[in-house]
Design an enzyme around this catalytic site. Structure first.
Site, PDB file in Angstrom:
ATOM      1  N   THR A  28       0.851  -1.183   0.000  1.00 33.39           N
ATOM      2  CA  THR A  28       0.000   0.000   0.000  1.00 33.39           C
ATOM      3  C   THR A  28       0.887   1.232   0.000  1.00 33.39           C
ATOM      4  O   THR A  28       1.766   1.381   0.855  1.00 33.39           O
ATOM      5  CB  THR A  28      -0.967   0.021   1.199  1.00 33.39           C
ATOM      6  OG1 THR A  28      -1.711   1.242   1.181  1.00 33.39           O
ATOM      7  CG2 THR A  28      -0.249  -0.121   2.526  1.00 33.39           C
ATOM      8  N   HIS A  40       1.698 -12.672  13.435  1.00 30.84           N
ATOM      9  CA  HIS A  40       2.701 -13.273  14.312  1.00 30.84           C
ATOM     10  C   HIS A  40       2.501 -14.779  14.499  1.00 30.84           C
ATOM     11  O   HIS A  40       3.368 -15.465  15.048  1.00 30.84           O
ATOM     12  CB  HIS A  40       2.690 -12.576  15.678  1.00 30.84           C
ATOM     13  CG  HIS A  40       4.051 -12.427  16.274  1.00 30.84           C
ATOM     14  ND1 HIS A  40       5.049 -13.358  16.110  1.00 30.84           N
ATOM     15  CD2 HIS A  40       4.595 -11.448  17.041  1.00 30.84           C
ATOM     16  CE1 HIS A  40       6.141 -12.970  16.755  1.00 30.84           C
ATOM     17  NE2 HIS A  40       5.892 -11.799  17.327  1.00 30.84           N
TER      18      HIS A  40
END
Length: 475
Positions: A395, A447
């Protein structure tokens, strides 16, 4: 409403290209819809006469719900061809002999549709009502009667296409908002969005153009007229014109749902890195003069895309996804290809078109792919296929002058990279303060899939490749 795939369950009617009484041919575009991923033009699978439009512009319709009825006999009453996919004599919304429901595209199992929606203002048993159509879950008739096709008035010439028909002169009062008998207003998607933002029903706006197409100026003029006192019942008007509501539909609703799901499902970690990209910008200027880049808009984003692809080779977990097994046995799916999503802001909202197999492209190929992708997105022509299958996303918040941010991972992926503004800033070079061209990167990752060491290594590799493009020879 056809099933557009990718798990979509509904779509919004943007505008009809036909009206009741029009003659249509097979594959003629009859309606434009907006799904959660893209705007789509639907062709007619039948040749015949439009009997009735069952959904108004702006309505959100579930997949399988009938939206149009077409009398499939030829205008001269001799019977005519229908789409190859359609069973003989079946109509949209009918249950066929094998228990399927005819739709605009293919068939749906019986039970996916709730049957035909009743018309507003029509009394039960009215003589004008067509014969009742069987509900989705009803038993099909043993021998359905052939459709009755009324003989149309003999025109002196074939009907003109919709775009070439002269627009009717608007009456002084204009059509009443919500009038089911009025034709769908003609306007481009950006103008429709402006009207939604201002809380204005396009059917109440007079078109200044001779072809009947409503412009931005027409919508703004209507807003100015209402500035003194908003009419009762106007869409989204609260307290005069000092507040308005924007319906959350299509791309905006899908984006909101996806971001909430991602934020509260994947444990996000975001890391930041500021780099000196002066050597990269110098390389860019040299490459722009080479013949293989002639006519190509060589943006810094092309170099970022190439750096991501190279760095992913050393940290393949970046290009993986966490899968929750139904039996309690979870897995991490590592993908040996990289389909690169590029987040793009459009008039319809945030979309993420995909460059497939970006890891097999060089900088020139990526620059051209980005150029084509951007042009298609701005024109509103991005297809559903171009919006699916991404494995990693970039982005570019720098185009808005923003230095950095904490991007949210797209569902089905494990990482997203935000690229900040490229600008001059003070920088220490060999112990001396100098003015250099710098940029900030922000990497958010899941994660569950990517440990801190792996995420840090990937971000450092991307930064090193942008700070010293010559390192690409060592990857």
């Amino acid at each position: 409403m056809p099933d557009a795939g990718e798990g979509l369950t509904e779509a919004e009617i943007i505008g009809w290209r036909v009206a009741a009484g029009d003659i249509v041919t097979v594959n003629q575009i009859i309606v434009e819809i907006e799904t959660a991923k893209a705007a789509v033009e639907l062709p007619s699978p039948y040749a015949g006469r439009v009997h009735e439009l069952l959904a108004e512009p702006g309505a959100t319709v579930e997949v399988g719900t009938p939206i149009i009825t077409i009398e499939t006999g030829a205008p001269d009453g001799s019977g005519g061809p229908s789409a190859p996919e359609a069973d003989a004599g079946s109509k949209i919304g009918e249950v066929t002999a094998d228990g399927r429901i005819a739709t605009l595209v293919g068939y749906l199992p019986a039970g996916r549709s709730g049957g035909r929606r009743a018309r507003r203002g029509a009394s039960a048993g009215s003589a004008a009502d067509p014969p009742a159509r069987p509900a989705a879950d009803a038993q099909p008739p043993v021998a359905p009667a052939p459709p009755v096709v009324p003989s149309p008035p003999a025109p002196s010439s074939p009907p003109a296409p919709l775009a070439s028909r002269p627009a009717p002169a608007p009456s002084k009062g204009g059509p009443a908002p919500g009038d089911a008998t009025s034709k769908a207003p003609l306007a481009t998607p950006p103008v429709r969005k402006l009207a939604k933002d201002l809380g204005i029903d396009l059917r109440s706006v007079h078109a200044s153009r001779s072809d009947g197409v409503i412009t931005r100026e027409d919508v703004q003029h209507e807003a100015d007229v209402r500035a003194g006192s908003a009419p009762a019942g106007s869409v989204g008007a609260v307290g005069g014109v000092r507040e308005h509501r924007i319906p959350v539909t299509g791309v905006r609703r899908a984006t909101a749902a996806a971001m909430v799901t991602s934020a509260f499902t994947a444990p996000h970690v975001t890391e930041f890195l500021t780099i000196d990209v002066t050597p990269l910008m110098e390389l860019r200027e040299r490459l722009k003069a080479r013949p293989e880049f002639a006519g190509t808009n060589l943006t810094p984003l092309a170099f970022v895309a190439r750096a991501v692809c190279l760095a992913a080779r050393r940290t393949p977990e970046i290009n993986a996804v966490y899968e929750t097994g139904g039996d309690g046995h979870d897995q991490i799916l590592v993908k040996d290809y990289l389909h690169l999503g590029i987040a793009a802001a459009t008039d319809r909202g945030l979309i993420v078109p995909v460059i497939r197999d970006a890891d097999a492209m060089n900088v020139a190929d990526l620059a051209r792919a980005l150029q084509e992708l951007t042009a298609t997105a701005r024109a509103g022509d991005t297809t559903l296929a171009q919006l699916t299958g991404g494995t990693f996303t970039i982005t570019n918040v720098g185009v808005f002058g923003v230095d950095t941010g904490t991007p949210i991972i797209n569902p089905g992926q494990s990482a997203i990279l935000a690229v900040g503004a490229i600008k001059d800033a003070p920088w220490v070079v060999d112990g001396q303060l100098a003015v250099r061209t710098v940029c900030q990167l922000a990497l958010s990752f899941d994660h569950r899939v990517i440990d801190g060491q792996q995420g840090s290594q990937f971000l450092a590799d991307v930064g090193a490749l942008l700070a010293d493009p010559g390192l690409a020879l060592a990857f």
